[in-house]
Design an enzyme around this catalytic site. Sequence first.
Site: not given
Ligand SMILES: C[S@@+](CC[C@H](N)C(=O)[O-])C[C@H]1O[C@@H](n2cnc3c(N)ncnc32)[C@H](O)[C@@H]1O
Length: 330
Positions: A199, A222, A240
């Site tokens: 993350d 990512f 999403h």
């Molecule tokens: C909607 S949350 C979902 C978290 C977890 N997978 C869940 O469903 O409970 C999206 C996650 O993507 C991570 N995220 C957003 N942009 C990112 C990036 N560019 N690289 C890595 N992680 C990222 C956020 O920090 C967050 O933890």
Amino acid sequence: MVEANPFATVQQIAGGYCLPRCLHVVADLGVADALDETPRTAADLAAAVGAHPDALSRALRLLAAHGVFAMQRDQFCHSPASRLLRTDHPQSMRAFARMFGLPVFWATFEAFAHSVRTGLPATATVFPDGFWAYLAQHPEAGRVFNAAMGAKAHGTVAGILAAYDFSGFGLVGDIGGGSGHLLRAVLDAEPSARGVLFDLPQVIEEAAGVASARLTLQAGDFFRAALPRCDAYLLMEIIHDWGDEEAVAILQRIRRAAPPHAKVLLIETIVPDDPGPDWSKVLDIHMLALLGGRQRTRQEYEALLTESGLCLEREIDTGAGISILEAGVA
Ligand SMILES: C[S@@+](CC[C@H](N)C(=O)[O-])C[C@H]1O[C@@H](n2cnc3c(N)ncnc32)[C@H](O)[C@@H]1O
């Protein structure tokens, strides 16, 4: 609920935002924590949480009318839903309720017309660096968001574990896994598996305490960082968050990192064909307004996977309001 009377339908929807606002404020104040199994007056509760007795009583009356708390003459007691607002409930949803009340959500929805006119995230008009940067720049909001992700998982993780056989995976990567709630549950269920939680740096920093001999942490973006080589990739409510172009870029990067036998599991709430009310349609508007993402149908997810060089093999309905789309590396 759609009212039979069309005037009532418009009335309820037009002014209905009061109801979630009462929930956010009551969750923020910690009213459910101040109430145990003994019914209490609003004045007692107001004194405990630092609120105005009459105003709190009216907010609780509205919530109780919708099943959050219950009224017994001039006292309030818990309902099953209000118990979920307690911090100490094992399946607490307090952080989830608080997240929807964060200023970034409300400022975004004040500007929501921008999204409807342009198709772009309204968040960018109020916070030009976007939602993820906002959370990084506002650590308390970031903590509430990460806790909310763990809270929402209380309602889904058991269903995911019951619906999918994770045995046989040596290394499981949770990409955008937040505080690792899903990955930890998978590793608890599969003692021979190891995991890597990937993350953004500030999220991984906050999750430092979950690292163990079987669970390693990897901070990165990512879209840029090298992704781990895993036997299975979990992406729960990641795709999403993004428009199609970015979603394909994420999936292509996973495909490049993955060995040929790997499985990619998209765990998402699918938009059903049924035109009736569904949480996926509410979530979809949040994705549009906050992130420029979207909630998708099964066919839309399949198209994204195919474009990314992955092949949808199965859709598994967990029965917990979320589905697992299992894809192979084509
Ligand atoms: C909607 S949350 C979902 C978290 C977890 N997978 C869940 O469903 O409970 C999206 C996650 O993507 C991570 N995220 C957003 N942009 C990112 C990036 N560019 N690289 C890595 N992680 C990222 C956020 O920090 C967050 O933890």
